[in-house]
Enzyme design. Structure first.
Site, PDB file in Angstrom:
ATOM      1  N   LYS A 232       0.855  -1.199   0.000  1.00 39.64           N
ATOM      2  CA  LYS A 232       0.000   0.000   0.000  1.00 39.64           C
ATOM      3  C   LYS A 232       0.885   1.242   0.000  1.00 39.64           C
ATOM      4  O   LYS A 232       1.647   1.475   0.934  1.00 39.64           O
ATOM      5  CB  LYS A 232      -0.904  -0.006   1.245  1.00 39.64           C
ATOM      6  CG  LYS A 232      -1.672   1.296   1.464  1.00 39.64           C
ATOM      7  CD  LYS A 232      -2.567   1.253   2.715  1.00 39.64           C
ATOM      8  CE  LYS A 232      -3.176   2.622   3.016  1.00 39.64           C
ATOM      9  NZ  LYS A 232      -3.996   2.655   4.238  1.00 39.64           N
ATOM     10  N   ASP A 237      -2.617  10.251   3.357  1.00 45.41           N
ATOM     11  CA  ASP A 237      -4.007   9.838   3.588  1.00 45.41           C
ATOM     12  C   ASP A 237      -4.710  10.880   4.447  1.00 45.41           C
ATOM     13  O   ASP A 237      -4.568  10.892   5.666  1.00 45.41           O
ATOM     14  CB  ASP A 237      -4.015   8.461   4.275  1.00 45.41           C
ATOM     15  CG  ASP A 237      -5.438   7.956   4.523  1.00 45.41           C
ATOM     16  OD1 ASP A 237      -6.390   8.569   3.992  1.00 45.41           O
ATOM     17  OD2 ASP A 237      -5.584   6.942   5.239  1.00 45.41           O
ATOM     18  N   LYS A 244     -10.137  12.836   8.045  1.00 47.11           N
ATOM     19  CA  LYS A 244      -9.589  12.457   9.351  1.00 47.11           C
ATOM     20  C   LYS A 244      -9.580  13.664  10.285  1.00 47.11           C
ATOM     21  O   LYS A 244      -9.301  14.769   9.833  1.00 47.11           O
ATOM     22  CB  LYS A 244      -8.136  11.991   9.182  1.00 47.11           C
ATOM     23  CG  LYS A 244      -7.967  10.596   8.671  1.00 47.11           C
ATOM     24  CD  LYS A 244      -6.492  10.205   8.656  1.00 47.11           C
ATOM     25  CE  LYS A 244      -6.290   8.855   8.003  1.00 47.11           C
ATOM     26  NZ  LYS A 244      -6.880   7.741   8.750  1.00 47.11           N
ATOM     27  N   ASP A 255       1.749   6.431   5.428  1.00 42.24           N
ATOM     28  CA  ASP A 255       0.797   5.478   4.847  1.00 42.24           C
ATOM     29  C   ASP A 255       1.339   4.841   3.564  1.00 42.24           C
ATOM     30  O   ASP A 255       0.688   4.007   2.951  1.00 42.24           O
ATOM     31  CB  ASP A 255      -0.539   6.202   4.574  1.00 42.24           C
ATOM     32  CG  ASP A 255      -1.737   5.306   4.833  1.00 42.24           C
ATOM     33  OD1 ASP A 255      -1.566   4.275   5.521  1.00 42.24           O
ATOM     34  OD2 ASP A 255      -2.833   5.622   4.338  1.00 42.24           O
ATOM     35  N   ASP A 314     -12.118   6.941   3.997  1.00 36.58           N
ATOM     36  CA  ASP A 314     -10.863   6.746   4.728  1.00 36.58           C
ATOM     37  C   ASP A 314     -10.433   5.274   4.733  1.00 36.58           C
ATOM     38  O   ASP A 314      -9.307   4.958   5.090  1.00 36.58           O
ATOM     39  CB  ASP A 314     -11.019   7.271   6.165  1.00 36.58           C
ATOM     40  CG  ASP A 314      -9.680   7.499   6.849  1.00 36.58           C
ATOM     41  OD1 ASP A 314      -8.651   7.473   6.147  1.00 36.58           O
ATOM     42  OD2 ASP A 314      -9.672   7.691   8.079  1.00 36.58           O
ATOM     43  N   GLU A 316      -9.453   3.546   2.362  1.00 30.03           N
ATOM     44  CA  GLU A 316      -9.022   3.628   0.964  1.00 30.03           C
ATOM     45  C   GLU A 316      -7.950   2.592   0.620  1.00 30.03           C
ATOM     46  O   GLU A 316      -7.861   2.150  -0.522  1.00 30.03           O
ATOM     47  CB  GLU A 316      -8.502   5.044   0.660  1.00 30.03           C
ATOM     48  CG  GLU A 316      -7.033   5.333   1.024  1.00 30.03           C
ATOM     49  CD  GLU A 316      -6.706   5.185   2.501  1.00 30.03           C
ATOM     50  OE1 GLU A 316      -7.625   5.291   3.330  1.00 30.03           O
ATOM     51  OE2 GLU A 316      -5.535   4.941   2.841  1.00 30.03           O
ATOM     52  N   ARG A 318      -7.577  -0.490   1.321  1.00 27.08           N
ATOM     53  CA  ARG A 318      -8.111  -1.780   0.857  1.00 27.08           C
ATOM     54  C   ARG A 318      -8.594  -1.693  -0.585  1.00 27.08           C
ATOM     55  O   ARG A 318      -8.573  -2.680  -1.317  1.00 27.08           O
ATOM     56  CB  ARG A 318      -9.209  -2.255   1.819  1.00 27.08           C
ATOM     57  CG  ARG A 318     -10.373  -1.335   1.935  1.00 27.08           C
ATOM     58  CD  ARG A 318     -11.251  -1.655   3.143  1.00 27.08           C
ATOM     59  NE  ARG A 318     -10.684  -1.180   4.410  1.00 27.08           N
ATOM     60  CZ  ARG A 318     -11.236  -1.374   5.594  1.00 27.08           C
ATOM     61  NH1 ARG A 318     -12.360  -2.049   5.703  1.00 27.08           N
ATOM     62  NH2 ARG A 318     -10.668  -0.914   6.685  1.00 27.08           N
TER      63      ARG A 318
HETATM   64  N1  BES Z   1      -4.051   4.668   6.872  1.00 22.04           N
HETATM   65  C1  BES Z   1      -5.121   4.374   7.722  1.00 22.04           C
HETATM   66  C2  BES Z   1      -4.769   3.389   8.836  1.00 22.04           C
HETATM   67  C3  BES Z   1      -3.761   3.823   9.865  1.00 22.04           C
HETATM   68  C4  BES Z   1      -4.165   4.284  11.089  1.00 22.04           C
HETATM   69  C5  BES Z   1      -2.413   3.669   9.624  1.00 22.04           C
HETATM   70  C6  BES Z   1      -3.242   4.638  12.041  1.00 22.04           C
HETATM   71  C7  BES Z   1      -1.478   4.035  10.566  1.00 22.04           C
HETATM   72  C8  BES Z   1      -1.891   4.501  11.792  1.00 22.04           C
HETATM   73  C9  BES Z   1      -6.288   3.772   6.940  1.00 22.04           C
HETATM   74  O1  BES Z   1      -6.396   4.167   5.629  1.00 22.04           O
HETATM   75  C10 BES Z   1      -7.547   4.185   7.641  1.00 22.04           C
HETATM   76  O2  BES Z   1      -7.787   5.349   7.714  1.00 22.04           O
HETATM   77  N2  BES Z   1      -8.288   3.210   8.157  1.00 22.04           N
HETATM   78  C11 BES Z   1      -9.475   3.503   8.875  1.00 22.04           C
HETATM   79  C12 BES Z   1     -10.491   2.457   8.497  1.00 22.04           C
HETATM   80  C13 BES Z   1     -11.884   2.763   8.972  1.00 22.04           C
HETATM   81  C14 BES Z   1     -12.442   3.957   8.234  1.00 22.04           C
HETATM   82  C15 BES Z   1     -12.746   1.560   8.749  1.00 22.04           C
HETATM   83  C16 BES Z   1      -9.150   3.411  10.380  1.00 22.04           C
HETATM   84  O3  BES Z   1      -8.327   2.597  10.759  1.00 22.04           O
HETATM   85  O4  BES Z   1      -9.703   4.199  11.127  1.00 22.04           O
HETATM   86 ZN    ZN Z   2      -4.593   4.799   4.701  1.00 23.35          ZN
HETATM   87 ZN    ZN Z   3      -7.532   5.983   5.413  1.00 24.94          ZN
END
Ligand code: BES
Ligand code: ZN
Ligand code: ZN
Length: 467
Positions: A232, A237, A244, A255, A314, A316, A318
């Protein structure tokens, strides 16, 4: 600081002696150490003997402790301005030697590219008595690659945009034997019907890239397997329209940690000319806000043909990954592994230090965890289950990009990916969520503040164990 490891038998300069509290009692330096109140914690420089004593926590059997001690040793050498040292490690086991050498090469990492006043550079030469030169050579290649991943992940998003990352892959792979690179951009993604990946890129002012690195060793008869790595590469992000909160957005330059990990692992393994065919696929874009951004409520089509209801922009990573994984499966891998900073939930589940390993094959998952532990990266398995799977059901599309429940988010993200893995590859696939250890907020072990380069060591260790 720069650290070079030498392995001639010279015993010149300052000696480093790792010592535990108990060992002090039987040491010939007992009196002196007690006089200066050194109890086996931190470091102490005994000037008249020219020895740097470094505390070693031997209570637990964890070889990890050596990493911490090596980090302490390097910090002391820097502050004492000592550049020539030797350490006798000949009495230690092979794995411990490996961990110590690796730690010396990784713990001195600094990222000061953007500081106007740089610290005084010190070039530390460590003579490791009792380690094979072949191991040193291999470890130097691996450590250089880890440090490259750290550098790129640390590079801020106003510089390290998608084009920068794709060009880095080109630059870094250009003079390695048996390596080719294809850099595909939006036109190609459209032709390939990568609607999920493209949706994430819609709000961005920079292109999306699918970078495909290939390493095919010269001696084809020796090749036992084809390993395909997917990473990824979200150069930033913001969360997109499901924006966020400010506190969670900072550090999202990290990210891209998954893509950097697969690129660096690939480069190291190609330089080592391993007898295995390796592909690294980096899915690169940012997740930005713009008038063209994809929205919650959009329905998009993935390369595998499944429709996805977007309920949170967010989630994204996946979406980028499923199209890259689809492309990766066309390569007919024997082993397919993706690395991604995928979920905050994985950090909640395992803590900041540990990667979450998911998949359908217990053997593969356990192999990966074992390989990671061998090189001192922390990893643990997280179990899939069918109850969590149904939380991804969508009322209007084939699947939803987020779970309908709050809990188990690391696993539901893994299960989302699993939906796009064809049956024949289910037991050949591993998903490694590195959201916790990719970026270090408070230094630990060999990791200073910032990017850790996590995944590189585990990945190489796993591939080497699987040739
Ligand atoms: N890049 C983030 C995940 C992340 C969080 C990486 C903290 C490093 C540290 C990912 O794209 C994301 O935002 N995931 C969301 C998913 C949710 C919307 C289902 C998350 O983890 O909150
Ligand atoms: Zn991300
Ligand atoms: Zn994200």
């Amino acid at each position: 600081m720069r650290v070079t490891i030498l392995n001639n038998q010279n015993k010149q300069g300052t000696r480093i002696l790792f010592i535990s509290k108990d060992e002090i009692q039987n040491s010939e330096y007992k009196e002196k150490l007690e006089k200066y109140n050194f109890k086996g914690k931190g470091a102490f420089f005994l000037q008249d003997e020219e020895i740097l004593f470094v505390g070693l926590d031997k209570c637990s059997k964890n070889i990890n402790n050596y990493e911490e001690s090596v980090a302490i040793a390097l910090k002391s050498l820097k502050s004492l301005n000592i550049a020539n040292v030797y350490v006798d490690i000949s009495h230690l086991g092979e794995q411990t030697k490996y961990i110590i050498a690796q730690a010396f090469l990784l713990a001195g990492y600094e990222f000061n590219q953007f500081k106007s006043e740089k610290n005084v550079e010190i070039d530390i030469k460590i003579n490791l008595n009792g380690i094979d030169s072949k191991i040193i050579n291999e470890l130097s290649i691996i450590a250089d690659s880890v440090n490259i991943a750290r550098d790129i992940v640390n590079t801020p998003p106003n510089i390290a945009n998608s084009t920068y990352l794709a060009q880095m892959a080109k630059e870094l792979s250009k003079d390695i034997n048996n390596v080719t690179i294809d850099i595909h951009s939006n036109d190609f993604l459209e032709k390939e019907k990568m609607g999920a990946f493209l949706a994430v890129n819609q709000g961005s002012t920079s292109p999306a890239y699918l970078v495909h690195l290939q390493y095919k060793p010269t001696n084809k008869r020796k090749i036992s397997k084809k390993i395909v790595l997917v990473g990824k590469g979200l150069v930033y992000d913001t969360g997109g329209l499901s924006l966020k909160p400010a506190d969670y957005m900072t550090t999202m330059k990290a990210d891209k940690g998954g893509a950097c990990a697969v690129m660096s692992s690939f480069i190291a393994m190609a330089k080592m000319q391993l007898d295995v065919e390796i592909h690294a696929i980096m899915g690169i874009t940012d997740n930005a806000i713009g008038s063209k951004s994809y929205r919650p409520d959009d329905v998009i089509y993935s390369r595998e043909g499944k429709s996805i209801e977007v309920r949170n922009t967010d989630a994204e990573g996946r979406l980028v990954l499923v199209d890259c994984l689809s492309y990766a499966q066309d390569l007919k891998p024997d082993i397919l592994i993706d690395f991604a900073t995928l979920t905050g939930a994985c950090v909640v589940a395992l803590g900041e230090y540990t990667a979450g390993v998911m998949g359908h094959s217990d053997e593969l998952k356990n192999d990966f965890v074992k390989s990671a532990m061998q090189v001192n990266e922390l990893a643990h398995t997280l179990p899939f289950n069918r109850h969590l799977k149904k939380l991804l059901d969508s009322k209007i599309a084939d699947i939803c990009n987020i779970s309908s429940a709050r809990y188990g988010g690391a696993i539901t993200a893994g299960l989302f990916l699993s939906n796009f893995i064809r049956d024949e590859y289910k037991s050949k696939w591993l998903h490694v969520d590195i959201a916790g250890p990719a970026f270090v907020e408070k230094e630990w072990g060999i990791n200073p503040y910032g990017a850790s380069g996590v995944g590189v060591r585990s990945c190489i260790s796993f591939v080497k164990n699987n040739i």
